[in-house]
Design a protein around this motif. Structure first.
Motif, PDB file in Angstrom:
ATOM      1  N   GLY A   9     -58.253 -13.787 -17.277  1.00  0.00           N
ATOM      2  CA  GLY A   9     -57.776 -12.373 -17.997  1.00  0.00           C
ATOM      3  C   GLY A   9     -56.448 -12.713 -19.079  1.00  0.00           C
ATOM      4  O   GLY A   9     -56.441 -12.322 -20.272  1.00  0.00           O
ATOM      5  N   PHE A  25     -47.939  -7.596 -20.202  1.00  0.00           N
ATOM      6  CA  PHE A  25     -49.063  -7.898 -19.692  1.00  0.00           C
ATOM      7  C   PHE A  25     -48.601  -9.164 -18.475  1.00  0.00           C
ATOM      8  O   PHE A  25     -47.937 -10.017 -19.152  1.00  0.00           O
ATOM      9  CB  PHE A  25     -50.189  -8.304 -20.525  1.00  0.00           C
ATOM     10  N   THR A  73     -57.826  -4.682 -14.492  1.00  0.00           N
ATOM     11  CA  THR A  73     -56.343  -4.593 -14.981  1.00  0.00           C
ATOM     12  C   THR A  73     -55.653  -3.105 -14.561  1.00  0.00           C
ATOM     13  O   THR A  73     -56.476  -2.186 -14.917  1.00  0.00           O
ATOM     14  CB  THR A  73     -56.108  -4.938 -16.520  1.00  0.00           C
ATOM     15  N   LEU A 105     -61.187  -6.079 -20.379  1.00  0.00           N
ATOM     16  CA  LEU A 105     -60.365  -5.682 -19.063  1.00  0.00           C
ATOM     17  C   LEU A 105     -61.157  -4.923 -18.118  1.00  0.00           C
ATOM     18  O   LEU A 105     -61.757  -3.875 -18.536  1.00  0.00           O
ATOM     19  CB  LEU A 105     -59.046  -5.049 -19.361  1.00  0.00           C
ATOM     20  N   VAL A 112     -52.758  -7.850 -14.938  1.00  0.00           N
ATOM     21  CA  VAL A 112     -54.241  -8.567 -15.366  1.00  0.00           C
ATOM     22  C   VAL A 112     -54.678  -9.182 -14.220  1.00  0.00           C
ATOM     23  O   VAL A 112     -54.233 -10.384 -13.729  1.00  0.00           O
ATOM     24  CB  VAL A 112     -54.125  -9.341 -16.865  1.00  0.00           C
TER      25      VAL A 112
END
Length: 312
Positions: A89, A136, A21, A18, A84
């Motif tokens: 992602g 997320f 994010t 990541l 994200v």
């Protein structure tokens, strides 16, 4: 006098997946929703966006994605959320969770207000090793951020620090599976700071002996001058400054802390260190577990913050 053992926290192969994010929203259970909502409106400028089932309230900056859900209950953490923005992602993240054997659920659409580009945002829910509920989701609009005088209202919600009884397990989950990267740690393994974008940390975990829950969460200010205005304003509002002003070693950020009516520790922060992982390879740093590492300006600590050394 012997020193505590030194512990190098894990940085598994999946760490650093990541890079775009950041923190998105947070949910808190509080004994008095109305009192908490009034406090967050008066002190931080958060507006009620909508009512939630069971008498809860959803707060934000007046437009864009929400920041804070308040629901009735014993003071505790309900959930944390991350947005994200990494290309592909969400699909990559789902695969990593499933490959690691973690159960996933679809994030209820009600959490995904103001999706980016008018398209429905997708989200997932996972439980971390301490039992915290973690959201997320894909990109959302955040036009309410960066829209006010930072001496009167923070810029944005920036990071969360979780309490834990097992720092290595939490770091292994958030770096090796979720894809955060370890920035800094205390040398005894009791505190770890992790990043998911250029900011030094969007997530941290600290050993408190408590499995699950929140240690504190933080909002960004713009500059040092804001801290004088905020400390004066908090005093005028009858809100005690519980720690700071100071400067953390890990992250190098300025800080001041106060508590909300439910006893949650709220941080205001500025000047956090930036990382450029697309240009340079960083090695996680290991800070001595002493007060002056946590607060460079003399080592003064809050009553609820301890280090394993240097407290005499």
């Amino acid at each position: 006098m012997s020193r505590p053992d030194r512990t190098a926290l894990p940085q598994p192969e999946g760490a650093g997946a990541l890079r775009r994010t950041g923190t998105s929203h947070i949910g808190l259970r509080v004994p008095d929703v109305g009192l908490a909502a009034e406090f967050y409106g008066r002190i931080l400028g958060l507006h009620v966006h909508s009512e939630l089932d069971g008498g809860g309230l959803r707060l934000g900056w007046g437009s864009g994605h929400h920041v804070l859900d308040l629901t009735a209950g014993h003071a505790s953490l309900d959930h944390i959320g991350f947005e994200v923005r990494d290309p592909g992602g969400m699909a990559d993240l789902e695969k990593r969770f499933r490959d690691a054997g973690h159960d996933l659920a679809e994030l209820a659409p009600s959490y995904l207000d103001c999706p980016f580009g008018g398209k429905p945002a997708k989200g997932m829910v996972v439980t971390d090793p301490d039992g915290n509920t973690v959201h997320f989701h894909g990109p959302v609009h955040r036009e309410g951020e960066h829209a006010a005088d930072t001496a009167r209202r923070p810029v944005r919600y920036q990071h969360v620090t979780l309490s834990t009884a097992d720092v290595p397990a939490m770091v292994a989950f958030y770096t090796g599976v979720a894809g955060f990267r370890l920035s800094d740690q205390l040398a005894d393994g009791s505190f770890a700071w992790m990043r998911s974008d250029r900011d030094h940390h969007s997530l941290a975990v600290v050993e408190t002996g408590q499995r699950g829950g929140i240690d504190h969460y933080s909002f960004d200010l713009a500059r040092w001058d804001d801290f004088k205005s905020w400390c004066d304003r908090l005093t005028d509002e009858g809100v005690n400054v519980t720690w700071g002003p100071g400067r953390h070693g890990p992250g190098n950020n300025l800080f001041v802390f106060f508590d909300d009516p439910a006893g949650n520790h709220v941080e205001l922060s500025a000047e956090m260190e930036k990382f450029h992982d697309d240009r340079v390879t960083y090695v996680p740093r290991s800070w001595e577990p002493v007060p002056v590492s946590v607060n460079l300006w003399g080592g003064q600590l809050a009553t609820w913050r301890k280090t394993s050394e240097g407290n005499d």
